[in-house]
Design a protein around this motif. Structure first.
Motif, PDB file in Angstrom:
ATOM      1  N   TYR A 152       0.803  -1.230   0.000  1.00  0.00           N
ATOM      2  CA  TYR A 152       0.000   0.000   0.000  1.00  0.00           C
ATOM      3  C   TYR A 152       0.834   1.277   0.000  1.00  0.00           C
ATOM      4  O   TYR A 152       0.292   2.348  -0.245  1.00  0.00           O
ATOM      5  CB  TYR A 152      -1.002  -0.027   1.157  1.00  0.00           C
ATOM      6  N   ALA A 155       0.391   3.527  -3.135  1.00  0.00           N
ATOM      7  CA  ALA A 155      -0.760   4.430  -3.215  1.00  0.00           C
ATOM      8  C   ALA A 155      -0.642   5.566  -2.196  1.00  0.00           C
ATOM      9  O   ALA A 155      -0.932   6.731  -2.512  1.00  0.00           O
ATOM     10  CB  ALA A 155      -2.049   3.649  -2.981  1.00  0.00           C
ATOM     11  N   GLU A 184      -7.823   5.841 -10.732  1.00  0.00           N
ATOM     12  CA  GLU A 184      -8.851   5.417  -9.781  1.00  0.00           C
ATOM     13  C   GLU A 184      -8.396   4.245  -8.904  1.00  0.00           C
ATOM     14  O   GLU A 184      -8.668   4.215  -7.704  1.00  0.00           O
ATOM     15  CB  GLU A 184     -10.146   5.076 -10.542  1.00  0.00           C
ATOM     16  N   TYR A 185      -7.676   3.270  -9.464  1.00  0.00           N
ATOM     17  CA  TYR A 185      -7.316   2.113  -8.630  1.00  0.00           C
ATOM     18  C   TYR A 185      -6.359   2.510  -7.509  1.00  0.00           C
ATOM     19  O   TYR A 185      -6.359   1.892  -6.442  1.00  0.00           O
ATOM     20  CB  TYR A 185      -6.751   0.947  -9.473  1.00  0.00           C
ATOM     21  N   GLN A 187      -6.450   5.555  -6.082  1.00  0.00           N
ATOM     22  CA  GLN A 187      -7.316   6.268  -5.124  1.00  0.00           C
ATOM     23  C   GLN A 187      -8.090   5.271  -4.267  1.00  0.00           C
ATOM     24  O   GLN A 187      -8.244   5.452  -3.054  1.00  0.00           O
ATOM     25  CB  GLN A 187      -8.260   7.196  -5.876  1.00  0.00           C
ATOM     26  N   GLN A 188      -8.555   4.210  -4.907  1.00  0.00           N
ATOM     27  CA  GLN A 188      -9.284   3.156  -4.187  1.00  0.00           C
ATOM     28  C   GLN A 188      -8.361   2.477  -3.162  1.00  0.00           C
ATOM     29  O   GLN A 188      -8.744   2.238  -2.016  1.00  0.00           O
ATOM     30  CB  GLN A 188      -9.822   2.132  -5.209  1.00  0.00           C
ATOM     31  N   ALA A 189      -7.128   2.200  -3.562  1.00  0.00           N
ATOM     32  CA  ALA A 189      -6.171   1.556  -2.645  1.00  0.00           C
ATOM     33  C   ALA A 189      -5.898   2.479  -1.449  1.00  0.00           C
ATOM     34  O   ALA A 189      -5.772   2.014  -0.306  1.00  0.00           O
ATOM     35  CB  ALA A 189      -4.869   1.233  -3.377  1.00  0.00           C
ATOM     36  N   HIS A 190      -5.828   3.778  -1.701  1.00  0.00           N
ATOM     37  CA  HIS A 190      -5.625   4.742  -0.614  1.00  0.00           C
ATOM     38  C   HIS A 190      -6.795   4.689   0.368  1.00  0.00           C
ATOM     39  O   HIS A 190      -6.596   4.635   1.590  1.00  0.00           O
ATOM     40  CB  HIS A 190      -5.461   6.146  -1.210  1.00  0.00           C
ATOM     41  N   ARG A 191      -8.012   4.646  -0.151  1.00  0.00           N
ATOM     42  CA  ARG A 191      -9.183   4.585   0.740  1.00  0.00           C
ATOM     43  C   ARG A 191      -9.159   3.302   1.561  1.00  0.00           C
ATOM     44  O   ARG A 191      -9.428   3.313   2.769  1.00  0.00           O
ATOM     45  CB  ARG A 191     -10.493   4.675  -0.076  1.00  0.00           C
ATOM     46  N   GLU A 192      -8.838   2.186   0.917  1.00  0.00           N
ATOM     47  CA  GLU A 192      -8.767   0.902   1.647  1.00  0.00           C
ATOM     48  C   GLU A 192      -7.731   0.965   2.768  1.00  0.00           C
ATOM     49  O   GLU A 192      -7.966   0.523   3.879  1.00  0.00           O
ATOM     50  CB  GLU A 192      -8.322  -0.223   0.698  1.00  0.00           C
ATOM     51  N   ARG A 194      -6.461   3.562   4.330  1.00  0.00           N
ATOM     52  CA  ARG A 194      -6.868   4.483   5.399  1.00  0.00           C
ATOM     53  C   ARG A 194      -7.760   3.810   6.429  1.00  0.00           C
ATOM     54  O   ARG A 194      -7.722   4.132   7.613  1.00  0.00           O
ATOM     55  CB  ARG A 194      -7.666   5.646   4.794  1.00  0.00           C
TER      56      ARG A 194
END
Ligand SMILES: [Fe+2]
Ligand SMILES: [Fe+2]
Length: 260
Positions: A152, A155, A184-185, A187-192, A194
């Motif tokens: 991670y 990201a 986007e992928y 950004q999605q990995a960053h949200r996961e 977090r």
């Protein structure tokens, strides 16, 4: 001088050379090296695969096995052998510097080992998607948390966390331009990440992930031997020969010029 501390780009005479053909496979023949397909794709460089296949003859074959142009790896290579004998100088220094900075900041060993390994795929394998490749490469040998954090960090580097002390890297403005938006992928990995309980482990990698390379700065990789011993399961057969799910990736770095 202690041979183990010599980096391959600083020496060559310690290793057998091409003029000692018996020391290498395919003796007496020219050994052609076909570049990896992915390294030329999209670059405008010509694809030489067809031309090289046409040049093949009994005296001219494709290289398999030890390349005299590279230092020979030990039979059972350990992690630091890859650092010394295969990694680019920038990755070698960057990983050691990150780990040393984390160590000096008093971070615990899981953070130090994560910093030491976080960009490992850039050393001699692949830069693209380096967080994912690096995590996969070391996953059989480190804790699940360390591999997760390495995955991670790729990201997290794109997203500031001022509270944790991480701002968007100036280097990324230079690398990609100030208007770059991660896909986007990422950004999605960053949200996961977090939302995950191991977020800070990965975030700390990004905090010690520095691109300030002082020319005269040096660190002896041996100083991490004990931390590696406690946090990285070195296989007794050597990396590449233990039958792990990523052994082939380590062998690819040992013999990067193999045709197949
Ligand atoms: Fe990285
Ligand atoms: Fe890094």
């Amino acid at each position: 001088m202690d041979d183990k501390r010599i980096r391959h780009d600083e020496q060559s005479s310690a290793y057998p050379r091409e003029d000692d053909p018996s020391a290498y496979p395919q003796a007496g023949r020219e050994r052609m090296i076909l570049p990896q397909p992915i390294s030329a794709l999209g670059t405008g460089l010509p694809n030489v695969e067809k031309a090289m296949l046409q040049r093949m003859s009994p005296e001219r074959v494709f290289m398999m096995g030890d390349n005299p142009g590279l230092p020979r790896m030990p039979k059972a290579p350990k992690l630091l052998d890859f650092f010394r004998l295969r990694f680019s100088e920038i990755t070698f220094r960057h990983l050691l510097q990150s780990a040393k900075t984390a160590l000096e900041a008093g971070q615990d060993e899981k953070i130090v080992i994560a910093c030491l390994l976080h960009d490992i795929s850039n050393g001699a394998l692949l830069r693209t998607e380096h967080g994912y490749w690096s995590a996969q490469l070391v996953a059989p040998y480190v804790s699940e948390e360390v591999a997760w954090a390495i995955r991670y960090h790729q990201a997290l580097r794109y997203f500031a966390d001022e509270a944790a002390g991480f701002k968007y890297p100036d280097a990324y403005n230079q690398f990609f331009g100030p208007d770059y938006e991660p896909p986007e992928y990422i950004q999605q990995a960053h949200r996961e990440a977090r939302a995950h309980r191991w977020y800070m482990t990965s975030r700390l990698i990004t905090i010690y992930d520095m691109y300030s390379f002082q020319e005269n700065w040096s660190v002896d990789p041996e100083q991490f031997t004990d931390i590696i011993g406690r946090n990285f399961k070195e296989p007794k057969e050597g990396l590449g020969f233990d039958g792990s799910p990523t052994a082939h990736m380590w062998r690819t770095m040992i013999w990067p010029n193999n045709f197949l």
